[in-house]
Design an enzyme around this catalytic site. Structure first.
Site, PDB file in Angstrom:
ATOM      1  N   ASP A 284      10.440   0.962 -61.276  1.00 13.36           N
ATOM      2  CA  ASP A 284      11.749   0.436 -61.656  1.00 13.36           C
ATOM      3  C   ASP A 284      12.018  -0.714 -60.692  1.00 13.36           C
ATOM      4  O   ASP A 284      12.293  -0.485 -59.506  1.00 13.36           O
ATOM      5  CB  ASP A 284      12.825   1.513 -61.531  1.00 13.36           C
ATOM      6  CG  ASP A 284      14.203   1.037 -61.993  1.00 13.36           C
ATOM      7  OD1 ASP A 284      14.429  -0.192 -61.986  1.00 13.36           O
ATOM      8  OD2 ASP A 284      15.035   1.877 -62.349  1.00 13.36           O
ATOM      9  N   HIS A 285      11.944  -1.950 -61.168  1.00 14.04           N
ATOM     10  CA  HIS A 285      11.976  -3.091 -60.248  1.00 14.04           C
ATOM     11  C   HIS A 285      13.286  -3.207 -59.487  1.00 14.04           C
ATOM     12  O   HIS A 285      13.349  -3.854 -58.443  1.00 14.04           O
ATOM     13  CB  HIS A 285      11.661  -4.397 -60.993  1.00 14.04           C
ATOM     14  CG  HIS A 285      12.757  -4.875 -61.897  1.00 14.04           C
ATOM     15  ND1 HIS A 285      12.828  -4.528 -63.229  1.00 14.04           N
ATOM     16  CD2 HIS A 285      13.826  -5.671 -61.654  1.00 14.04           C
ATOM     17  CE1 HIS A 285      13.896  -5.097 -63.765  1.00 14.04           C
ATOM     18  NE2 HIS A 285      14.522  -5.794 -62.845  1.00 14.04           N
TER      19      HIS A 285
ATOM     20  N   HIS B  54      17.656   1.777 -64.391  1.00  8.39           N
ATOM     21  CA  HIS B  54      18.178   0.944 -63.306  1.00  8.39           C
ATOM     22  C   HIS B  54      19.469   1.488 -62.709  1.00  8.39           C
ATOM     23  O   HIS B  54      19.576   1.731 -61.502  1.00  8.39           O
ATOM     24  CB  HIS B  54      18.448  -0.482 -63.804  1.00  8.39           C
ATOM     25  CG  HIS B  54      17.231  -1.212 -64.276  1.00  8.39           C
ATOM     26  ND1 HIS B  54      15.971  -0.919 -63.830  1.00  8.39           N
ATOM     27  CD2 HIS B  54      17.088  -2.240 -65.145  1.00  8.39           C
ATOM     28  CE1 HIS B  54      15.097  -1.729 -64.413  1.00  8.39           C
ATOM     29  NE2 HIS B  54      15.756  -2.535 -65.208  1.00  8.39           N
TER      30      HIS B  54
END
Length: 507
Positions: free
Chosen positions: A194-195, A257
């Protein structure tokens, strides 16, 4: 000769761990994520001298490219960066290779295995391999089975696999996918990326809380009245209509996110800074979290969809006018909801979460609003004193700000709000790395701290199951409200907070 004094805030910068000999294999190498995020991140790691000389990147996709064609296409995609660092790009691109692979064809996977052995000998990567699945989610399970079938995931110490979000479409599918992936590799080999977790300010929440005694004692229901978590985008659906029509904002942004941001904000202090200790605490938060009204979830959630906006000179299409979108679509591009975390620290404190496309400003932030003073001793410039707020800015200007009351200039005793601000760029003299830079380095180092574990993923999907079921079975109970492009979403989302006599923060 006198030397320039060292900025004390820069002490310790770039004392980074260097990746061991490694071959990174990117499936979906012809796709958008590869040329827009992955290769730029790897090039940045190379320029920072954090990649070893024994390093290779093997791009894989169905297109019949050669090594040289792959290098040319990546150079074109990174044109501005290449012009700024021509010599470094030449050195870096010599490590780029390409192999046409269709993961559904067993002969292609066997050819891949042979090519990897060749690269091991050529670049001395010692069989250390990280497989990155930058492919459509429907191929995750098949890809893992194909790689495991030829023994490419057999060594837990040298083989890892990275899986992009979304990991599943709901609780049941996430459980099934976990079972399949874990039958192909150990959990320690699986990195669900999950960036957002790679962004400095998300990580800084941990440091802010657990390295400073001024914050942790008041980080609870006794002092905090509510928490808002926002991720707003000014762009529309762009070229992702095919995916977005089947996902929507809830699956695309909230389940991963924003939920991870909630978990890090609300977690308990870990016993020590250890990957599993941190992930244990995050999982506990998600297991204790629930919608504010699970029996009637339509009362604690608002969905929206952007309509036309802009002006005559610069019109903005509505979502239903975007190429590839159903003109009668009911997919949400905006979602806002209210949640609670039922534990000793957060009992009764509402968490408000929102995200949307074509909003008024691009921003991601966590806002902690503190309770009002028990007695208002002073007149306030605005009529009533404002609550103290701590704002953690995730993007675009990473940093933090704290709002508090001070005396207004003059002979009277009136208060007014002011802000103290911290900026990563200004304080450290350089911008923080993109999320993928940190995360790609961590996965190749085998550090799972910033990656989601199987129980976290399942707990997050379970949290939103009542909403997903409602959208599927009774969509009229959770309608999609239209909002004009480049505004802050539908008015109904303001009403969600108005019930608690609150307002969304306007960045």
């Amino acid at each position: 000769m006198r030397t320039q004094p060292t900025n004390p805030l820069r002490i310790g910068l770039r004392q980074e761990r260097v990746v061991s000999p490694q071959c990174l294999i990117i499936f979906g190498a012809s796709g958008d994520l590869t040329h827009r995020k992955l290769i730029p991140a790897l090039f940045e790691l190379f320029k920072q001298r954090r990649l070893p000389s024994e390093f290779a990147i093997l791009g894989c996709a169905r297109r019949p490219w050669t090594d040289e064609e792959f290098r040319e296409k990546m150079a074109f995609a990174l044109e501005s960066k290449v012009k700024q660092s021509t010599k470094e790009w030449e050195q870096f691109s010599a490590n780029l290779f390409y192999e046409p692979v269709d993961l559904q064809r067993s002969e292609d996977v066997l050819k891949l295995s042979t090519r990897l052995e060749e690269i091991d000998r050529l670049k001395a990567t010692h069989g250390n391999r990280t497989f990155y699945l930058s492919v459509a989610p429907k191929f995750y399970a098949m890809a893992c089975k194909s790689l495991a079938g030829v023994g490419l995931l057999s060594d837990p110490k040298r083989n890892r696999i990275v899986i992009e979000k979304p990991f599943g479409r709901d609780y049941a599918s996430a459980q099934t996918l976990n079972q399949i992936v874990q039958s192909c590799a150990l959990e320690s080999q699986i990195f669900r990326i999950d960036h957002y977790l790679g962004k400095e300010t998300v990580q800084n929440i941990l440091v802010l809380r657990f390295a400073n005694t001024i914050f942790e004692p008041i980080w609870n229901r006794n002092y905090i009245s509510n928490i808002q978590i926002t991720s707003a985008e000014t762009v529309g659906v762009e070229d992702r209509a095919g995916f977005y029509e089947s996902a929507g904002a809830l699956r695309d942004m909230v389940q991963n996110h924003l939920t991870q941001m909630l978990a890090i904000t609300a977690m308990e202090p870990p016993g020590h800074f250890d990957p599993e200790a941190i992930r244990n605490e995050k999982a506990k938060v998600l297991q204790a979290a629930h919608l504010a009204n699970e029996k009637e979830p339509w009362k604690c959630c608002v969905r929206g969809q952007y309509s036309q906006g802009g002006n005559k000179n610069s019109p903005i299409l509505g979502y239903r006018q975007e190429p590839g979108v159903d003109p009668n679509s009911t997919t949400e591009t905006y979602v806002a909801m209210k949640l609670f975390v039922d534990n000793w620290r957060w009992q009764g404190v509402p968490f408000y979460v929102r995200t949307g496309k074509r909003l008024a400003k691009r921003t991601s932030e966590v806002v902690l609003t503190f309770r009002e003073a028990p007695v208002h001793l002073f007149d306030a410039a605005g009529g009533s004193p404002t609550s103290n707020q701590l704002v953690l800015r995730i993007q675009p200007n990473e940093g933090a700000e704290f709002r508090f009351e001070v005396k207004s200039p003059g002979s009277g005793m009136r208060s007014r709000p002011v802000e103290m601000e911290f900026s990563y760029d200004e304080s450290f003299g350089e911008p923080s790395d993109e999320g993928y830079v940190r995360l790609l380095a961590d996965v190749m180092l085998g550090d799972p701290t910033l990656f989601t574990r199987s129980d976290e993923v399942e707990a997050a999907w379970r949290l939103y199951t009542p909403l997903l079921e409602l959208i599927e079975d009774s969509p009229w109970q959770l309608p999609v409200y239209q909002y004009e492009a480049r505004t802050w979403g539908p008015a109904e989302s303001d009403a969600l907070l108005a019930k608690d006599q609150l307002l969304w923060r306007r960045p």
